[in-house]
Design a protein around this motif. Structure first.
Motif, PDB file in Angstrom:
ATOM      1  N   CYS A  38     -10.102  11.266  20.402  1.00  0.00           N
ATOM      2  CA  CYS A  38     -10.213  11.487  18.948  1.00  0.00           C
ATOM      3  C   CYS A  38     -11.488  10.871  18.737  1.00  0.00           C
ATOM      4  CB  CYS A  38      -9.487  11.182  17.855  1.00  0.00           C
ATOM      5  SG  CYS A  38      -8.816   9.760  17.949  1.00  0.00           S
ATOM      6  N   ASP A  39     -12.048  11.493  17.435  1.00  0.00           N
ATOM      7  CA  ASP A  39     -13.196  11.111  17.708  1.00  0.00           C
ATOM      8  C   ASP A  39     -13.323   9.545  16.968  1.00  0.00           C
ATOM      9  OD1 ASP A  39     -13.917  14.018  16.186  1.00  0.00           O
ATOM     10  OD2 ASP A  39     -14.711  13.579  18.463  1.00  0.00           O
ATOM     11  N   VAL A  40     -12.531   9.486  15.832  1.00  0.00           N
ATOM     12  CA  VAL A  40     -12.499   8.003  15.499  1.00  0.00           C
ATOM     13  C   VAL A  40     -10.712   7.421  14.879  1.00  0.00           C
ATOM     14  CG1 VAL A  40     -13.650   6.345  13.575  1.00  0.00           C
ATOM     15  CG2 VAL A  40     -14.985   8.530  14.499  1.00  0.00           C
ATOM     16  N   VAL A  41     -11.001   5.600  16.120  1.00  0.00           N
ATOM     17  CA  VAL A  41      -9.750   5.352  15.265  1.00  0.00           C
ATOM     18  C   VAL A  41      -9.798   4.573  14.279  1.00  0.00           C
ATOM     19  CG1 VAL A  41      -7.933   3.784  16.172  1.00  0.00           C
ATOM     20  CG2 VAL A  41      -9.451   6.107  18.338  1.00  0.00           C
ATOM     21  N   VAL A  42      -9.055   4.310  13.191  1.00  0.00           N
ATOM     22  CA  VAL A  42      -8.869   4.470  12.058  1.00  0.00           C
ATOM     23  C   VAL A  42      -8.381   2.815  12.078  1.00  0.00           C
ATOM     24  CG1 VAL A  42      -9.114   3.092   9.735  1.00  0.00           C
ATOM     25  CG2 VAL A  42     -10.335   5.233  10.675  1.00  0.00           C
ATOM     26  N   VAL A  43      -8.132   1.592  12.220  1.00  0.00           N
ATOM     27  CA  VAL A  43      -7.026   0.831  12.344  1.00  0.00           C
ATOM     28  C   VAL A  43      -6.916   0.418  10.563  1.00  0.00           C
ATOM     29  CG1 VAL A  43      -6.268  -1.397  13.162  1.00  0.00           C
ATOM     30  CG2 VAL A  43      -7.041   0.082  15.357  1.00  0.00           C
ATOM     31  N   GLY A  44      -5.848   0.296  10.107  1.00  0.00           N
ATOM     32  CA  GLY A  44      -5.871   0.439   9.192  1.00  0.00           C
ATOM     33  C   GLY A  44      -6.097   0.922   7.858  1.00  0.00           C
ATOM     34  N   ALA A  45      -4.581   0.899   7.032  1.00  0.00           N
ATOM     35  CA  ALA A  45      -4.831   1.659   5.279  1.00  0.00           C
ATOM     36  C   ALA A  45      -5.318   1.305   4.496  1.00  0.00           C
ATOM     37  CB  ALA A  45      -3.828   2.719   6.143  1.00  0.00           C
ATOM     38  N   GLY A  46      -5.563   0.502   4.521  1.00  0.00           N
ATOM     39  CA  GLY A  46      -5.513  -0.508   2.850  1.00  0.00           C
ATOM     40  C   GLY A  46      -6.887   0.420   2.067  1.00  0.00           C
ATOM     41  N   ALA A  47      -7.643  -0.459   0.943  1.00  0.00           N
ATOM     42  CA  ALA A  47      -8.727   0.766   0.694  1.00  0.00           C
ATOM     43  C   ALA A  47      -9.780   0.507   1.594  1.00  0.00           C
ATOM     44  CB  ALA A  47      -9.362  -0.641  -0.983  1.00  0.00           C
ATOM     45  N   MET A  48     -10.162   0.186   2.569  1.00  0.00           N
ATOM     46  CA  MET A  48     -11.584  -0.100   2.874  1.00  0.00           C
ATOM     47  C   MET A  48     -10.800   1.092   4.325  1.00  0.00           C
ATOM     48  SD  MET A  48     -12.829  -1.463   1.317  1.00  0.00           S
ATOM     49  CE  MET A  48     -12.813  -2.611   0.291  1.00  0.00           C
ATOM     50  N   GLY A  49      -9.803   0.959   4.930  1.00  0.00           N
ATOM     51  CA  GLY A  49      -9.847   2.542   6.206  1.00  0.00           C
ATOM     52  C   GLY A  49      -9.570   3.515   5.556  1.00  0.00           C
ATOM     53  N   SER A  50      -8.505   3.552   4.483  1.00  0.00           N
ATOM     54  CA  SER A  50      -8.582   4.776   3.678  1.00  0.00           C
ATOM     55  C   SER A  50      -9.741   5.679   3.429  1.00  0.00           C
ATOM     56  CB  SER A  50      -7.157   4.956   2.827  1.00  0.00           C
ATOM     57  OG  SER A  50      -5.777   3.785   2.785  1.00  0.00           O
ATOM     58  N   SER A  51     -10.703   4.634   2.280  1.00  0.00           N
ATOM     59  CA  SER A  51     -11.953   5.281   1.880  1.00  0.00           C
ATOM     60  C   SER A  51     -12.768   5.912   3.463  1.00  0.00           C
ATOM     61  CB  SER A  51     -12.798   4.386   1.537  1.00  0.00           C
ATOM     62  OG  SER A  51     -13.619   5.174   0.950  1.00  0.00           O
ATOM     63  N   ALA A  52     -12.961   4.926   4.737  1.00  0.00           N
ATOM     64  CA  ALA A  52     -13.218   5.384   5.761  1.00  0.00           C
ATOM     65  C   ALA A  52     -12.929   6.545   6.528  1.00  0.00           C
ATOM     66  CB  ALA A  52     -13.600   4.349   6.330  1.00  0.00           C
ATOM     67  N   ALA A  53     -11.457   6.614   6.091  1.00  0.00           N
ATOM     68  CA  ALA A  53     -11.009   8.292   7.298  1.00  0.00           C
ATOM     69  C   ALA A  53     -11.300   9.211   5.806  1.00  0.00           C
ATOM     70  CB  ALA A  53      -9.592   7.658   6.936  1.00  0.00           C
TER      71      ALA A  53
END
Ligand SMILES: Cc1cc2nc3c(=O)[nH]c(=O)nc-3n(C[C@H](O)[C@H](O)[C@H](O)COP(=O)(O)OP(=O)(O)OC[C@H]3O[C@@H](n4cnc5c(N)ncnc54)[C@H](O)[C@@H]3O)c2cc1C
Length: 351
Positions: A11-26
Motif C-alpha cells: 500500500c502507500d502508507v501503513v498507519v500503526v495505531g488508531a488512537g486520536a493521532m493515527g486515526s487523524s493521520a489516516a
C-alpha cells in the motif's frame, strides 16, 4: 505462522495505531487519495490507551508560544473535521486559568505575544459569571476554549478515513515494524504490509514499536465526572494553577462536569496496568470539588483511568526518521491538536 505463510499486501502508507493521532493521520492521507492501511491492536472504541472517554479540553492558553500558535492553527481544522463528520466535535464554552499568579501571567504573556484574544477578570467578576466555581485571585479568560468530544472524534476520524478508502484492521496487533531498502515492512500475526513509509502512532506503546526514542514514561491517570447542582449554571473549561494543577470541563451530556488532577498518576506498564481508581487520589479530587466547585454535587458520578505518554519536557515527538513517521509523547495535552497533528504526519509521510 512462519514468514513465508503470511500473505503480503502493499500500500502507500501503513498507519500503526488508531488512537486520536493515527486515526487523524489516516483521515488526512485518505483525503489525499493515498492507499492507507491502519493497524490497531485492540477493538474499535477501546479504553486501554489515551484517546477514549467523554471529553478533552481545547485551549489556546499555554505559557509556551509554540503551543499557543499550534492551537490557533488547530482551531479551524476542528471546524473542517466537524463539517465533514456532520457533527460538532468541539463545543466552545470559553476557558479560565486562575491560581498561582506568575504561572497564570505567563499564559497571558504568551497569548499576548501570539495576538490571541484574552481578558482578565477580578475574582468577584468571575464568580458572578461562573457561580459554580470559587476564585481567590484574578482570572484569565480565553473565549475560544472548549470541550472536544473525544469518543466521537476518534470514531468520526475512523469513519471518514474508511469512507475515503482507508482499510482499518482492528484487533490486529503489529508484531514488528522494519525498515527496508524500499520502505517498510509491518508484520502482524497473519499478514505483512509493505509500503514506502509507515506512520507509527502507538501512544504508550511507542517505545516497543520504535527503537531509540527519547524516554517516555507512561502514567495511569484518573478522571471523575460530577453532576451540576443546577442545569442553568454555565461551565467553562478551567485550569487551576496550583500543586497539583487541577482541570475541568463540561463533558457531553449526560456525563456532567469532568474534574481531575494533572499528571499525578503512577508509572505503569500499558499491558499490565490495573485500571484501578486510586482511592486517595479520588478523595483529593472530592475535597477539591467541595472546596472550589460548589456548583457540583461532590458525589462521584463516574470515574475512569487513562494513559499519559510523557516525554521529559512534555513536548511532542512529531518527526520523520528514515521511512518512519513518528508520533509520540503527547503527554496529557495532545488531543486538542488532533486534526492538526494528523496533517503534520501526512505531510511528513508524503514529502
Ligand atoms: C486523563 C487524560 C486527560 C487528558 N486531557 C486532555 C485534555 O484535556 N486536552 C488535551 O488536549 N489532551 C488531553 N489528554 C491527552 C490526549 O488524550 C492524548 O495526548 C491523545 O489522546 C494521544 O493520542 P495517541 O493517538 O497518541 O494515543 P492512543 O490513543 O493511546 O493511541 C495509540 C494507539 O496505538 C495502538 N497500538 C499500540 N501498539 C500497537 C501495536 N503493536 N499494534 C497495533 N496498534 C498498537 C494502541 O492500542 C492505541 O489505540 C488527556 C489524556 C488523558 C489520559
Amino acid at each position: 505462522m512462519s514468514g513465508s505463510s503470511r500473505s503480503s499486501r502493499s500500500c502507500d502508507v501503513v498507519v500503526v495505531g488508531a488512537g486520536a493521532m493515527g486515526s487523524s493521520a489516516a483521515w488526512w492521507l485518505a483525503r489525499r487519495g493515498l492507499d492507507v492501511v491502519v493497524l490497531e491492536q485492540f477493538e474499535a472504541g477501546h479504553v486501554r490507551g489515551s484517546s477514549h472517554g467523554s471529553s478533552r479540553i481545547f485551549r489556546l492558553a499555554y505559557p509556551d508560544r509554540r503551543y499557543v500558535a499550534m492551537a490557533a492553527e488547530a482551531l479551524p481544522l476542528w471546524g473542517e473535521l466537524s463539517d465533514e463528520a456532520g457533527v460538532a466535535l468541539l463545543r466552545t464554552v470559553g476557558g479560565l486559568d486562575h491560581g498561582y499568579e506568575p504561572s497564570v501571567r505567563a499564559v497571558a504573556d504568551a497569548m499576548a505575544a501570539e495576538g490571541v484574544a484574552h481578558s482578565w477578570l477580578s475574582a468577584e467578576e468571575a464568580a458572578a459569571r461562573w457561580p459554580g466555581l470559587v476564585f481567590t485571585s484574578p482570572v484569565l479568560f480565553q473565549p475560544d476554549a472548549g470541550s472536544t468530544d473525544a469518543r466521537s472524534t476518534v470514531a468520526a476520524l475512523q469513519r471518514l478515513a474508511a469512507a475515503r478508502g482507508a482499510e482499518l484492521h482492528f484487533s490486529t496487533p503489529v508484531l514488528d515494524v522494519a525498515e527496508t531498502p524500499s520502505g517498510v515492512r509491518v508484520t502482524t500475526a497473519a499478514e505483512e504490509f509493505v509500503a514506502p513509509v509507515a506512520v507509527v502512532a502507538g501512544g504508550a506503546w511507542m517505545p516497543r514499536l520504535v527503537a531509540g526514542l527519547e524516554p517516555i514514561v507512561v502514567t495511569q491517570e484518573q478522571v471523575f465526572h460530577f453532576s451540576p447542582r443546577t442545569a442553568e449554571t454555565e461551565w467553562p473549561t478551567f485550569i487551576h494553577h496550583q500543586r497539583p494543577f487541577m482541570y475541568g470541563l463540561p463533558a457531553p451530556s449526560p456525563e456532567g462536569i469532568k474534574v481531575a488532577e494533572h499528571h499525578t498518576g503512577a508509572p505503569v506498564d500499558p499491558d499490565t496496568r490495573d485500571f484501578a481508581i486510586d482511592p486517595a487520589g479520588q478523595a483529593r479530587v472530592v475535597d477539591y470539588v467541595e472546596r472550589w466547585l460548589p456548583g457540583l454535587d461532590p458525589g462521584v458520578a463516574s470515574a475512569a483511568t487513562c494513559l499519559y505518554a510523557n516525554t521529559a519536557t512534555e513536548d511532542f515527538i512529531i518527526e520523520r526518521r528514515g521511512n518512519l513517521v513518528i508520533a509520540a509523547g503527547f503527554s496529557g495535552h495532545g488531543f486538542k491538536f488532533t486534526p492538526l497533528v494528523g496533517r503534520l504526519l501526512a505531510d511528513l509521510a508524503t514529502p
